[in-house]
Design an enzyme around this catalytic site. Structure first.
Site, PDB file in Angstrom:
ATOM      1  CD  GLU A  67      -3.053  -8.681   1.042  1.00 23.86           C
ATOM      2  OE1 GLU A  67      -3.862  -9.626   2.223  1.00 23.86           O
ATOM      3  OE2 GLU A  67      -2.690  -7.641   0.808  1.00 23.86           O
ATOM      4  N   GLY A 127       0.314  -5.926   0.216  1.00 21.47           N
ATOM      5  CA  GLY A 127      -0.337  -5.679  -1.017  1.00 21.47           C
ATOM      6  C   GLY A 127       0.071  -5.877  -2.809  1.00 21.47           C
ATOM      7  CD  GLU A 181      -0.525  -6.962   4.778  1.00 25.47           C
ATOM      8  OE1 GLU A 181      -0.448  -6.603   3.744  1.00 25.47           O
ATOM      9  OE2 GLU A 181       0.540  -8.384   5.012  1.00 25.47           O
ATOM     10  CB  ALA A 228      -1.059  -0.158   0.828  1.00 22.70           C
TER      11      ALA A 228
END
Length: 318
Positions: A168, A165, A188, A120
């Site tokens: 991900e 992310g 995270e 992010a």
């Protein structure tokens, strides 16, 4: 040569990292030869915002590689971090790819040396009001879900760090290829949050529950070789001088997929993805239903004819 619709005041340049010559403009760029939307729009382009015209480069390859789409993330100053604008651009690109029946495989990669995606965009996130964070994460999660739901095979080429992310996104792809030096992890918990775009669900399905818990709890980062040992990536390759070894290996895989029956490959993906979530009996019923979809195809008859005539089949996705 790429065909462009609309204004042609464009900047032409060559990306030596991937060996591409392409046009960057305020519009979505694709190949006239390989783009063919269901609506018969040919090479019509999608217009993106001018303020981030280079953040995502999508190329529909030509010639022997026709059917392969390469999606390149290009936010060098932000280490390809996931921003509002990148989510928007990627969502629009995924919609276009999903509608295109001529696409046989997709490669997701980075145009920034040494980085795939740092996760992010925390600088942008810090400016968000608390009420904005949830909706943004939901949009990012929806994007990654749609990436995972693309009907054709998807390959993530990790030539650099894939964190949070970024990993991900890679986990949503069918196949992951990394350089030995690439770093990846769901980090995270270091920020007192959890993976919010599918990481807690996809990582256990890929490497097993125990390994996934260990990596997530510790926020551990592993290199490409360790990721391959864990099964997080399918291939780990020695990095080359141009820094695109994983991309080149991904392109090799896409070229292996390209000659196969495109409808059969899509049905195989559907059967695997749906079957893995249910019991064996239900999974076998899903396989039977997917098999039924290939029986009436012209491609199946072409495959039989090519086998009989001892020649290479010419599949059309029909």
């Amino acid at each position: 040569m790429a065909a462009l619709v609309g204004r042609r005041a464009l900047l032409q340049f060559t990306d030596s990292k991937l060996g591409w010559s392409y046009l960057a403009s305020r519009r979505y760029v694709c190949s006239a030869k390989s783009f063919n939307s269901p609506a018969g729009l040919g090479a019509l382009s999608r217009q993106y915002s001018s303020e981030a015209k280079d953040e995502l480069v999508v190329r529909y390859l030509d010639g022997e590689d026709k059917g392969i789409v390469v999606v390149g993330i290009n936010r060098p100053k932000a280490k390809n971090a996931i921003s509002r604008n990148l989510v928007k651009l990627m969502s629009e690109a995924v919609v276009d790819i999903k509608k295109n029946s001529k696409v046989r495989s997709v490669i997701l990669c980075s145009l920034v040396p040494g980085i795939f995606c740092a996760g992010a965009d925390l600088k942008e996130r810090a400016k968000m009001h608390q009420s904005e964070v949830g909706p943004f994460v939901s949009k990012a999660r929806a994007l990654i879900t749609e990436l995972g739901n693309l009907p054709m095979p998807t390959i993530a080429a990790l030539d650099g760090a894939a964190l949070g992310g970024g990993l991900e996104m890679a986990l949503a792809c069918d196949i992951r290829v990394a350089s030995h030096a690439a770093k990846m992890g769901l980090v995270e918990t270091k920020l007192a949050i959890i993976p919010g775009a599918g990481g807690t669900q996809r990582l256990p399905r890929v490497i097993g529950v125990s390994h996934a818990k260990e990596l997530i709890y510790t926020a551990r980062v592993v290199d490409g070789a360790e990721a391959c040992r864990l099964g997080l990536v399918s291939h780990s390759v020695e990095q080359n001088k141009s820094g695109d070894a994983a991309y080149l290996r991904a392109l090799e895989l896409a070229r292996e997929i390209n000659p196969q029956g495109p409808i059969a490959v899509r049905m195989a993906k559907l059967a695997i993805n749906q079957g893995i979530e249910v019991d064996l009996s239900t999974g076998l019923a899903i396989e039977e239903a997917c098999y039924a979809q290939v029986i009436p195809t012209t491609d199946r008859l072409e495959g039989l004819a090519a086998f009989k005539e001892k020649r290479r089949p010419r599949y059309k996705g029909e």
